[in-house]
Design an enzyme around this catalytic site. Sequence first.
Site, short mmCIF file in Angstrom:
data_model
loop_
_atom_site.label_atom_id
_atom_site.label_comp_id
_atom_site.label_asym_id
_atom_site.label_seq_id
_atom_site.Cartn_x
_atom_site.Cartn_y
_atom_site.Cartn_z
N HIS A 116 0.82 -1.22 0.00
CA HIS A 116 0.00 0.00 0.00
C HIS A 116 0.85 1.27 0.00
CE1 HIS A 116 -3.68 -2.24 0.50
NE2 HIS A 116 -3.22 -2.83 1.58
N GLU A 149 -7.10 -12.07 5.89
CA GLU A 149 -7.90 -10.90 5.51
C GLU A 149 -9.22 -11.31 4.89
OE1 GLU A 149 -4.92 -7.50 4.29
OE2 GLU A 149 -4.28 -9.37 3.32
N ASP A 154 -9.62 -5.41 6.09
CA ASP A 154 -9.96 -6.23 4.92
C ASP A 154 -10.85 -7.41 5.31
OD1 ASP A 154 -8.72 -4.80 2.86
OD2 ASP A 154 -6.77 -5.62 3.38
#
Length: 266
Positions: free
Chosen positions: A52, A157, A183
């Site tokens: 990310h 996740e 997530d």
Amino acid sequence: MKASEVVRNNVKEKLAREEVVSSMTVRLVRGVEIARMAATAGFDMIYVDLEHSTLTLETTGQICQAALSAGVTPMVRVPANTPEYIQRVLDAGALGIIAPGVRSAEEARTVVAAAKYAPRGERGAGGVLPHLEFRPFPTEDANAAMNDATMVIVQFESAEAVEKADEIAAVEGVDMVLIGVNDLLADLGLAGQFEHPKVRDAYARTIAACRKHGKHTGVGGLSTRPKLAAEFINMGARLLSTGTDIQFLLAAMIEKAKQAREISVA
């Protein structure tokens, strides 16, 4: 001197003593100073988040090597669970990888294979390593020391991953399961509902599976919910991901701006 006397993983040592490990995430800062600042702040671990962020592999390696020198254990969350990323960040200076979105034991085994040298895995030889201070140790000695020091952290996740917690935690070479709450909640159709019973159930099931197989559980995505994070630590989780450099900087900026606005002019 043996290779095992040079490379150390403080996180693995703390976990072996059942101590809580504190971690911060690097997404913004490009300078190696962030590693020394993390050490000064008292963090045990930093992880560079390539999933990310727009950080490069070159920058990642520089931060990891600075962390090694500062005594903070460097990890990297890779953007894809492939040897092309895993081996390169490990060769660059990381002492472990965080593999996002793992959903099965087979995926976990693939990650372990890329992270470990034979006979534990299939990691390719990359020559002398920064973890060993670029010392030319015999290959057998160096590989064994690096296998012992290198951590594999898989992330849960999804609901599918939680359902398969037992078989994933059983994979040899997996050291920890880090739950990514945001997530996970999105996958459950419960985005933002941190207090939902399914979150506690996911932690309970994962912690039980990890304990059964001698592994550890980490808490992620709860930097804004410290009480909830503490609850999971008390349940048995042993790593706390406290937030990102972006969050820390912005929080301090907001507080300083607030203080300035509140000054009364006589």
